[in-house]
Scaffold this motif. Structure first.
Motif, PDB file in Angstrom:
ATOM      1  N   ASN A  69       0.826  -1.205   0.000  1.00 47.62           N
ATOM      2  CA  ASN A  69       0.000   0.000   0.000  1.00 47.62           C
ATOM      3  C   ASN A  69       0.864   1.261   0.000  1.00 47.62           C
ATOM      4  N   GLN A  70       2.068   1.161  -0.555  1.00 50.24           N
ATOM      5  CA  GLN A  70       2.965   2.311  -0.634  1.00 50.24           C
ATOM      6  C   GLN A  70       3.405   2.540  -2.079  1.00 50.24           C
ATOM      7  N   ASP A 160      -3.819   3.976   4.207  1.00 46.95           N
ATOM      8  CA  ASP A 160      -4.155   3.345   5.478  1.00 46.95           C
ATOM      9  C   ASP A 160      -4.965   2.071   5.279  1.00 46.95           C
ATOM     10  N   ASN A 161      -4.646   1.054   6.073  1.00 46.98           N
ATOM     11  CA  ASN A 161      -5.481  -0.145   6.111  1.00 46.98           C
ATOM     12  C   ASN A 161      -6.820   0.165   6.761  1.00 46.98           C
ATOM     13  N   VAL A 162      -6.796   1.080   7.729  1.00 48.12           N
ATOM     14  CA  VAL A 162      -8.025   1.526   8.399  1.00 48.12           C
ATOM     15  C   VAL A 162      -8.318   2.948   7.929  1.00 48.12           C
ATOM     16  N   GLU A 187      -2.628  -0.555  13.151  1.00 49.19           N
ATOM     17  CA  GLU A 187      -3.680   0.429  12.884  1.00 49.19           C
ATOM     18  C   GLU A 187      -4.985   0.052  13.578  1.00 49.19           C
ATOM     19  N   VAL A 188      -5.328  -1.245  13.561  1.00 43.69           N
ATOM     20  CA  VAL A 188      -6.539  -1.698  14.245  1.00 43.69           C
ATOM     21  C   VAL A 188      -6.397  -1.493  15.752  1.00 43.69           C
ATOM     22  N   LYS A 189      -5.227  -1.841  16.269  1.00 48.90           N
ATOM     23  CA  LYS A 189      -4.967  -1.650  17.710  1.00 48.90           C
ATOM     24  C   LYS A 189      -5.145  -0.194  18.097  1.00 48.90           C
TER      25      LYS A 189
END
Length: 527
Positions: A69-70, A160-162, A187-189
């Motif tokens: 994702n970069q 971002d994943n989130v 990111e979820v954390k």
């Protein structure tokens, strides 16, 4: 015998090489070696499974972007709408957004190169480049007649994943996880910690349409909600030395907070690992549709000349011992789902509390929610980009709106849209109309048409759609989708998510079960 197998491999490789030499020498036209050999490689791999792929050197950068994702670029989603290359979504905080590009801006040129006849992929490659390099765009803004030039410095873009987390009610937090690339677990954390600080006593984790990604990040995401040391997933393949059991390595954020995980028919791979873990440990309730059914693990192997092979090396198994791989992954429904798996092909397993769950064909939700049906007129408005275009008009006429959660079109505003769209050229065929047309063809072929002609024409007359009446019949659905488009012009990605809270059936059902403590606990108890 191994010796016989190696002989067969060598024999067939020799046949392939000599065949190509003969074709190259004697075929009537010149043969492009790159194209012909790649076609041969891809045809061979297609005979295995859909996830084993050849990645030539030219595509390595795109593959790296997909897994990390970069990339170096301007930070905007660009797409085609009615033949025009438009900014579909500038990512907040990145160069495109900071330099004032907005949804609906048309890209005419990139570094002086006209892009009218280029594909979205070609345009994306022109926009990408090394961080800190500059790209010059020629832009035409909706509602303006004069184009303008804009110089933007590329940056390292990390998507971002989130992309969103926030509160859907006073005590329910929501987070959308759209990928499993590097740092998804972190990111979820962070999102869960932040939501709890805002007062969240319950959590909704949205995995809908998440295609998966890194297995290690599926472990990390699961670890946010299950105790350290818990088995998350086991992989088993031909190379037994690669077989491995993955466990949660870190201290969790919260192992008690009530949790709902939403899945769809396109939630796949790593998404299904997380959903399976939450279900197998009775850690939370699954809401939505049966997941995709991809229980396979891929590894990337280096090949000569900087090319690579992404090859399926193993199947994965959730803590209960089930593999959710669809038995026939080559045939699917139009929406990507695997359809109904015969009961005779399923094997029963048990969750921690003794609930019965099954392998094969994805993860079945605890609370099924029928997938939203879009009326043909709604699909036509979307496909013709009429909702997209009207949202641009609305933004031009209205400098600001209320918050994304509160925004709603008035009846007068919707009527104004109806009048506008009735001046546009669009059409569609309903499923009933296409079925009757097919019936007519079959009747003519089988010589029954004369006998049923009057009845058929009467039916066709009754079901023949009227666009103006259907704009009212499906008002709620069309209005909701138009509101999402409009909100995105003011609040970007976050706005689209927040605008859906009151209308999204999956989210509505998730809130309902989280607010019914007795039902929530009974579902997970196994009684």
């Amino acid at each position: 015998m191994p010796g016989d197998r190696y002989f067969e491999i060598q024999k067939n490789l020799d046949i392939f090489a000599t065949l190509y030499k003969e074709v190259n020498t004697y075929y009537v036209d010149d043969v492009n070696p790159n194209k012909v050999i790649r076609t041969g490689i891809e045809a061979m791999l297609q005979n295995l499974d859909p996830y084993t792929n050849y990645i030539p050197e030219d595509d390595i950068e795109d593959y790296r972007t997909m897994t990390t994702n970069q990339y170096g670029g301007i930070g905007a989603l660009v797409g085609k709408r009615n033949g025009r290359s438009l900014i579909i979504m500038p990512y907040e905080g990145f160069p495109a957004h900071r330099n004032g590009l907005i949804i609906g801006d048309e890209i005419l040129k990139i570094d002086g190169i006209e892009v009218a006849n280029k594909t979205s992929t070609e345009i994306s490659r022109l926009l990408k480049g090394q961080a800190n390099t500059k790209v010059n765009l020629t832009i035409l803004r909706f509602g303006n007649e004069k184009e303008f030039d804009l110089e933007i410095k590329r940056e390292k873009i990390t998507i971002d994943n989130v992309p969103y987390f926030g509160m859907v009610s006073d005590d329910i937090g929501y987070l959308k996880l759209q990928d499993f690339t590097t740092d998804a677990g972190k990111e979820v954390k962070n999102a869960v910690v932040e939501l709890k600080s805002k007062g969240a006593k319950k959590i909704i984790l949205d995995l809908r349409d998440n295609p998966g990604g890194l297995l290690s990040e599926a472990v990390n995401v699961s670890n946010v909600f299950v105790p350290k040391g818990s088995e998350v997933v086991t992989t088993k393949g031909k190379v037994t030395d690669w077989n491995k059991s993955y466990k949660a390595l870190n201290n969790p954020v919260d192992t008690e907070i009530p949790l709902v995980v939403i899945t769809s028919s396109r939630s796949a791979s790593a998404s299904e690992i997380v959903a399976g873990v939450i279900q197998d440990y009775d850690r939370g309730v699954l809401v939505g549709q049966r997941s995709f059914g991809k229980g396979l693990v891929q590894a990337t192997r280096p090949l000569s000349y900087n090319s690579q092979l992404k090859v399926t090396t193993a199947k994965y198994y959730t803590p209960s011992g089930r593999c959710i791989q669809a038995i026939d992954y080559s045939h699917r429904n139009a929406d990507g789902s695997v359809g109904k798996i015969p009961d005779s092909l399923k094997v029963a397993f048990s969750t921690k509390n003794g609930r019965v769950v099954y392998d094969g064909g994805g993860i079945a939700p605890d609370i099924p929610v029928e997938r939203s049906y879009l009326a043909p007129i709604t699909l036509s408005l979307v496909n013709k980009s009429l909702l997209f275009e009207y949202a641009n008009i609305y933004r031009l006429e209205n400098e600001e709106i209320t918050s994304a959660k509160e925004f709603s079109l008035t009846d007068a505003e919707y009527d104004k849209f109806v009048k506008w769209v009735n001046t546009k050229d669009y059409d569609y065929t309903t499923k009933v109309e296409s079925t009757l047309e097919e019936l007519k063809k079959v009747a003519e072929k089988e010589k029954y048409y004369n006998a049923i002609e009057d009845q058929l024409k009467e039916l066709q007359k009754k079901v023949s759609h009227n666009k103006e009446s259907e704009l009212l019949k499906f008002k709620n659905q069309i209005k909701f989708m138009l509101e999402e488009e409009i909100v995105s012009r003011y609040y970007l990605q976050a706005g689209i998510v927040e605008a859906s809270f009151d209308y999204d059936p999956d989210i509505t059902e998730s809130i309902k079960i989280l607010n019914n403590t007795a039902k929530y606990q009974k579902l997970l108890s196994g009684n």
